[in-house]
Design a protein around this motif. Structure first.
Motif, short mmCIF file in Angstrom:
data_model
loop_
_atom_site.label_atom_id
_atom_site.label_comp_id
_atom_site.label_asym_id
_atom_site.label_seq_id
_atom_site.Cartn_x
_atom_site.Cartn_y
_atom_site.Cartn_z
N LEU A 37 -8.09 0.13 8.12
CA LEU A 37 -6.84 0.86 7.91
C LEU A 37 -5.67 0.12 8.54
CD1 LEU A 37 -8.15 4.49 8.50
CD2 LEU A 37 -7.25 3.58 6.33
N GLU A 38 -5.93 -0.58 9.64
CA GLU A 38 -4.89 -1.38 10.28
C GLU A 38 -4.41 -2.52 9.37
OE1 GLU A 38 -3.27 -1.48 13.65
OE2 GLU A 38 -3.67 0.57 13.02
N ILE A 39 -5.32 -3.12 8.62
CA ILE A 39 -4.94 -4.16 7.66
C ILE A 39 -4.04 -3.55 6.58
CG2 ILE A 39 -5.80 -5.77 5.92
CD1 ILE A 39 -8.34 -6.06 7.64
N LEU A 40 -4.41 -2.39 6.11
CA LEU A 40 -3.59 -1.68 5.13
C LEU A 40 -2.20 -1.39 5.70
CD1 LEU A 40 -3.39 0.06 2.41
CD2 LEU A 40 -4.06 1.98 3.86
N TYR A 41 -2.16 -0.88 6.91
CA TYR A 41 -0.89 -0.54 7.56
C TYR A 41 0.04 -1.75 7.61
CZ TYR A 41 2.34 0.80 11.29
OH TYR A 41 3.47 1.05 12.03
N LYS A 42 -0.47 -2.87 8.07
CA LYS A 42 0.36 -4.07 8.21
C LYS A 42 0.90 -4.53 6.86
CE LYS A 42 -1.98 -5.68 12.38
NZ LYS A 42 -2.92 -6.68 12.96
N GLU A 43 0.07 -4.44 5.83
CA GLU A 43 0.53 -4.88 4.52
C GLU A 43 1.64 -3.99 3.98
OE1 GLU A 43 -1.21 -5.10 0.00
OE2 GLU A 43 -2.12 -6.39 1.52
N VAL A 44 1.47 -2.68 4.06
CA VAL A 44 2.46 -1.80 3.44
C VAL A 44 3.78 -1.81 4.21
CG1 VAL A 44 0.68 -0.35 2.41
CG2 VAL A 44 1.64 0.29 4.62
N ILE A 45 3.71 -2.01 5.53
CA ILE A 45 4.94 -2.07 6.32
C ILE A 45 5.75 -3.31 5.94
CG2 ILE A 45 5.87 -2.44 8.63
CD1 ILE A 45 5.07 0.44 8.12
N SER A 46 5.06 -4.42 5.67
CA SER A 46 5.77 -5.65 5.32
C SER A 46 6.15 -5.72 3.84
CB SER A 46 4.91 -6.86 5.68
OG SER A 46 3.71 -6.87 4.92
N LYS A 47 5.41 -5.03 2.99
CA LYS A 47 5.60 -5.16 1.55
C LYS A 47 6.64 -4.21 0.98
CE LYS A 47 2.89 -5.35 -2.75
NZ LYS A 47 1.52 -5.27 -3.32
N TYR A 48 6.75 -3.01 1.57
CA TYR A 48 7.63 -1.99 1.01
C TYR A 48 8.80 -1.71 1.96
CZ TYR A 48 3.49 -1.52 -1.87
OH TYR A 48 2.43 -1.80 -2.69
N HIS A 49 9.87 -1.19 1.37
CA HIS A 49 11.09 -0.93 2.13
C HIS A 49 10.97 0.41 2.86
CE1 HIS A 49 15.77 -1.37 2.20
NE2 HIS A 49 15.19 -1.72 3.33
N VAL A 50 10.19 0.41 3.94
CA VAL A 50 9.89 1.63 4.66
C VAL A 50 10.28 1.49 6.12
CG1 VAL A 50 8.05 2.34 3.09
CG2 VAL A 50 7.51 0.85 5.03
N ASP A 51 10.39 2.64 6.77
CA ASP A 51 10.83 2.70 8.16
C ASP A 51 9.61 2.78 9.09
OD1 ASP A 51 11.98 3.19 10.59
OD2 ASP A 51 13.24 4.84 9.91
N PRO A 52 9.35 1.75 9.88
CA PRO A 52 8.19 1.79 10.77
C PRO A 52 8.29 2.86 11.86
CG PRO A 52 9.53 -0.17 11.20
CD PRO A 52 10.08 0.46 9.96
N LYS A 53 9.47 3.43 12.04
CA LYS A 53 9.62 4.52 13.01
C LYS A 53 9.35 5.89 12.40
CE LYS A 53 12.92 2.14 16.00
NZ LYS A 53 11.95 1.99 17.10
N ARG A 54 9.12 5.91 11.08
CA ARG A 54 8.81 7.17 10.40
C ARG A 54 7.60 6.99 9.49
NH1 ARG A 54 13.69 9.98 7.54
NH2 ARG A 54 14.15 7.87 6.79
N VAL A 55 6.48 6.67 10.12
CA VAL A 55 5.20 6.57 9.43
C VAL A 55 4.38 7.79 9.82
CG1 VAL A 55 3.13 5.21 9.03
CG2 VAL A 55 5.31 4.06 9.50
N TYR A 56 3.93 8.54 8.82
CA TYR A 56 3.20 9.78 9.06
C TYR A 56 1.79 9.66 8.49
CZ TYR A 56 8.12 11.03 9.46
OH TYR A 56 9.45 11.03 9.79
N LEU A 57 0.85 10.33 9.12
CA LEU A 57 -0.55 10.25 8.70
C LEU A 57 -1.09 11.64 8.47
CD1 LEU A 57 -3.12 8.52 8.29
CD2 LEU A 57 -3.53 8.72 10.76
#
Length: 256
Positions: free
Chosen positions: A131-151
């Motif tokens: 899941l950590e690999i997934l997290y790193k990819e989506v944070i770098s690939k999409y225009h998203v806010d790393p301070k507002r990641v919800y699970l």
């Protein structure tokens, strides 16, 4: 003759003063260093709505995920979108990614003001390493806010929500575990995490005590965790939860 002497003397002192002074550095015309403007975030446009994406987790048990892109994503170039990662239950495990489109949060994705990432677990159990690999990819690939990641997640995904967030609490602004459970000894890692837990009292699959014990421990640690226990509904505590607009209003207020 005196005038000539005076002028010569002044010239001498003037030249001497100029020669002994520290020279002022100057740049020749056109030799100035240009000011570089701040670099804008550059993210490729995405197809709005629901699509499926592939990911390489280096031999892990995730190879695909469902992606939801909200309206306005491509136009709002200066806005970083909040992102919700959704973990499915054991019934959606396998390699048919289309089943993820019809469950839980993804099923009600239309119109939501955030990006949704919903990976599919091929087999086994949710593993924070992959899941950590997934997290790193989506944070770098999409225009998203790393301070507002919800699970959030349901059943097996509820367990995955507890497990991943307690292993890496610095990654998430808030979590919403549903019909799941976790390790009570790891609740100390979540003592400052905004959490809203959901479970049904009559759940025949994952006993409600699995959530109650975690909530009790969190409150003992000083966490003002929110807990909603439905009196009935069986194992499916997620349909009404994901239909509740108050959940999203609360969620989107949270940030790191």
């Amino acid at each position: 003759m005196c005038h000539v002497f005076v002028l010569s003397t002044l010239a001498f002192f003037s030249c001497s003063k100029t020669e002994t002074a520290n020279p002022v550095p100057t740049n020749p015309p056109g030799d100035t260093v240009p000011v570089t403007p701040p670099r804008e975030d550059t993210f490729p446009p995405q197809q709005v709505g629901i699509t499926t994406q592939k990911i390489d987790t280096k031999g892990g048990n995730i190879s695909n995920y469902v992606l939801y892109i909200p309206d306005g994503y491509n136009e709002k170039k200066d806005y970083k979108w909040p992102i919700v990662i959704f973990l499915h239950g054991v019934g959606e495990m396998g390699n048919n990614i289309d089943v993820i489109k019809n469950v839980g949060l993804v099923k009600v994705a239309a119109g939501k003001p955030f990006v949704i990432i919903a990976p599919q677990c091929l087999s086994g159990w949710w593993n924070p390493q992959y899941l950590e690999i997934l997290y790193k990819e989506v944070i770098s690939k999409y225009h998203v806010d790393p301070k507002r990641v919800y699970l959030t997640g349901l059943s097996m995904g509820g367990y995955g929500t507890w497990d991943w967030s307690s292993a890496h609490p610095e990654k998430f602004a808030a979590i919403v575990p549903i019909s799941g459970g976790g390790d009570v000894n790891r609740m100390k890692n979540l003592k400052t995490m905004p959490i809203w837990v959901f479970h049904s009292a009559d759940d025949p699959t994952v006993n409600v005590e699995n959530s109650r014990v975690l909530v009790k421990q969190l409150r003992a640690l000083g966490n003002n965790v929110q807990y909603t226990e439905y009196p009935n509904g069986g194992h499916d505590a997620w349909t009404r939860t994901y239909a509740n607009q108050d959940v999203y209003t609360w969620l989107l207020k949270q940030h790191l």
